[in-house]
Design an enzyme around this catalytic site. Structure first.
Site, PDB file in Angstrom:
ATOM      1  N   ASP A 199      -4.314  -5.047 -17.421  1.00 45.20           N
ATOM      2  CA  ASP A 199      -3.372  -4.088 -18.025  1.00 45.20           C
ATOM      3  C   ASP A 199      -3.677  -3.715 -19.482  1.00 45.20           C
ATOM      4  OD1 ASP A 199      -1.937  -4.335 -15.612  1.00 45.20           O
ATOM      5  OD2 ASP A 199      -0.758  -6.001 -16.413  1.00 45.20           O
TER       6      ASP A 199
ATOM      7  N   HIS B   7       0.828   0.620 -13.157  1.00 53.17           N
ATOM      8  CA  HIS B   7       1.597  -0.562 -13.555  1.00 53.17           C
ATOM      9  C   HIS B   7       3.067  -0.164 -13.657  1.00 53.17           C
ATOM     10  CE1 HIS B   7       2.092  -4.544 -15.260  1.00 53.17           C
ATOM     11  NE2 HIS B   7       2.953  -4.009 -16.111  1.00 53.17           N
TER      12      HIS B   7
ATOM     13  N   LYS C 130      -6.152  -8.346  -8.191  1.00 56.40           N
ATOM     14  CA  LYS C 130      -7.335  -9.113  -8.610  1.00 56.40           C
ATOM     15  C   LYS C 130      -8.065  -8.370  -9.718  1.00 56.40           C
ATOM     16  CE  LYS C 130      -6.990 -12.286  -5.408  1.00 56.40           C
ATOM     17  NZ  LYS C 130      -6.759 -13.686  -5.748  1.00 56.40           N
TER      18      LYS C 130
ATOM     19  N   SER D  69       3.131   3.267 -15.855  1.00 56.39           N
ATOM     20  CA  SER D  69       1.934   3.554 -16.663  1.00 56.39           C
ATOM     21  C   SER D  69       0.725   3.650 -15.749  1.00 56.39           C
ATOM     22  CB  SER D  69       1.664   2.438 -17.679  1.00 56.39           C
ATOM     23  OG  SER D  69       2.752   2.272 -18.549  1.00 56.39           O
TER      24      SER D  69
ATOM     25  N   ASN E  95      -5.497   2.145 -12.805  1.00 58.65           N
ATOM     26  CA  ASN E  95      -4.498   1.219 -12.255  1.00 58.65           C
ATOM     27  C   ASN E  95      -3.108   1.774 -12.522  1.00 58.65           C
ATOM     28  OD1 ASN E  95      -3.431  -1.295 -11.223  1.00 58.65           O
ATOM     29  ND2 ASN E  95      -2.997  -1.890 -13.331  1.00 58.65           N
TER      30      ASN E  95
ATOM     31  N   GLY F 196       0.800  -1.225   0.000  1.00 62.92           N
ATOM     32  CA  GLY F 196       0.000   0.000   0.000  1.00 62.92           C
ATOM     33  C   GLY F 196       0.829   1.270   0.000  1.00 62.92           C
TER      34      GLY F 196
HETATM   35  C1  GAR Z   1       3.546  -1.235  -7.479  1.00 63.55           C
HETATM   36  O1  GAR Z   1       4.838  -1.279  -8.012  1.00 63.55           O
HETATM   37  C2  GAR Z   1       2.518  -1.335  -8.588  1.00 63.55           C
HETATM   38  O2  GAR Z   1       2.890  -0.676  -9.762  1.00 63.55           O
HETATM   39  C3  GAR Z   1       2.455  -2.818  -8.805  1.00 63.55           C
HETATM   40  O3  GAR Z   1       2.478  -3.365  -7.515  1.00 63.55           O
HETATM   41  C4  GAR Z   1       3.257  -2.500  -6.671  1.00 63.55           C
HETATM   42  C5  GAR Z   1       2.434  -2.219  -5.435  1.00 63.55           C
HETATM   43  O4  GAR Z   1       3.208  -1.575  -4.464  1.00 63.55           O
HETATM   44  N1  GAR Z   1       1.283  -3.185  -9.523  1.00 63.55           N
HETATM   45  C6  GAR Z   1       1.276  -4.138 -10.455  1.00 63.55           C
HETATM   46  O5  GAR Z   1       2.244  -4.813 -10.734  1.00 63.55           O
HETATM   47  C7  GAR Z   1      -0.073  -4.309 -11.147  1.00 63.55           C
HETATM   48  N2  GAR Z   1       0.054  -5.128 -12.315  1.00 63.55           N
HETATM   49  P1  GAR Z   1       2.512  -0.893  -3.201  1.00 63.55           P
HETATM   50  O6  GAR Z   1       1.554  -1.919  -2.599  1.00 63.55           O
HETATM   51  O7  GAR Z   1       3.634  -0.597  -2.279  1.00 63.55           O
HETATM   52  O8  GAR Z   1       1.805   0.336  -3.670  1.00 63.55           O
END
Ligand code: GAR
Length: 201
Positions: free
Chosen positions: A149, A108, A90, A140, A106, A11
């Site tokens: 995505d 990415h 999810k 992105s 979202n 988070g």
């Molecule tokens: C982030 O790097 C986000 O871009 C990635 O998960 C991480 C969450 O970090 N999301 C993905 O890969 C989605 N396909 P966080 O929980 O510390 O914000």
């Protein structure tokens, strides 16, 4: 703009956006946090910040339709305008998707459409970028549809891949950029500098 967060793990992106709201650089209100993981950092951070939070997952709602409805109800109860997926791993259900057309974003950790899709999340993304000897990766932000995505990209930021980078060092640098970029992009949405698609498009 009331923001509803969905987050699965640490988070830190959610926290960065909440901090931007607190400091006033982002004119928005963190309205609710939903996590599929009751022991996630996202839930702890929400409690710490005094933001209403819910654990909603296949554990709390075994039927996918019921889970979809529960997520939608929480977002509506807290009068959410824009839904932010901040490391949410999810897919969303059809009820939630159709109630927030063009209003679910979202983040990415790569330059989509490269390095996206099923299985491309977290460290897997950075491992693939390094394995392909890319010299550039980035962040992105895109509108969410029913697949992983694939929705339209509304903002991207580039991050250089250094020859000495490992997946871990690249991940850390990109995550740092995510933290500023997501809040900046949301602020541009509040001012209209970035327009979200209208319902009839
Ligand atoms: C982030 O790097 C986000 O871009 C990635 O998960 C991480 C969450 O970090 N999301 C993905 O890969 C989605 N396909 P966080 O929980 O510390 O914000």
């Amino acid at each position: 703009m009331n923001i509803g967060f969905l987050a699965s793990h640490n988070g830190s992106n959610m926290q960065a956006i909440v901090d931007a709201c607190t400091s006033g650089t982002l004119h928005a209100v963190p309205a609710v946090v939903i996590s599929n993981n009751n022991s996630s950092g996202a839930i702890s951070r929400a409690k710490q910040e005094g933001i209403p939070c819910y654990h909603l997952s296949a554990k709390t709602h075994t039927e996918p339709e019921e889970l979809d409805q529960a997520i939608l109800s929480a977002l509506l109860q807290h009068k959410v305008d824009v839904v932010v997926l901040a490391g949410y791993m999810k897919k969303l259900g059809p009820k939630t998707l159709s109630r927030f057309p063009g209003r679910i974003l979202n983040i990415h950790p790569a330059l989509l459409p490269k390095y996206g899709g099923k299985g491309m999340y977290g460290m897997h993304v950075h491992e693939a970028v390094i394995a392909a000897a890319e010299t550039e990766s980035g962040v992105s932000i895109h509108i969410v549809d029913a697949e992983y995505d694939t929705g339209p990209v509304i903002a991207q930021a580039c991050v250089t891949v250094e020859p000495t980078d490992t997946p871990e060092t690249l991940a850390a640098r990109i995550l740092k950029r995510e933290h500023t970029f997501f809040a900046e992009t949301l602020q541009k949405i509040t001012t209209g500098e970035i327009a979200l698609p209208t319902e009839d498009k």
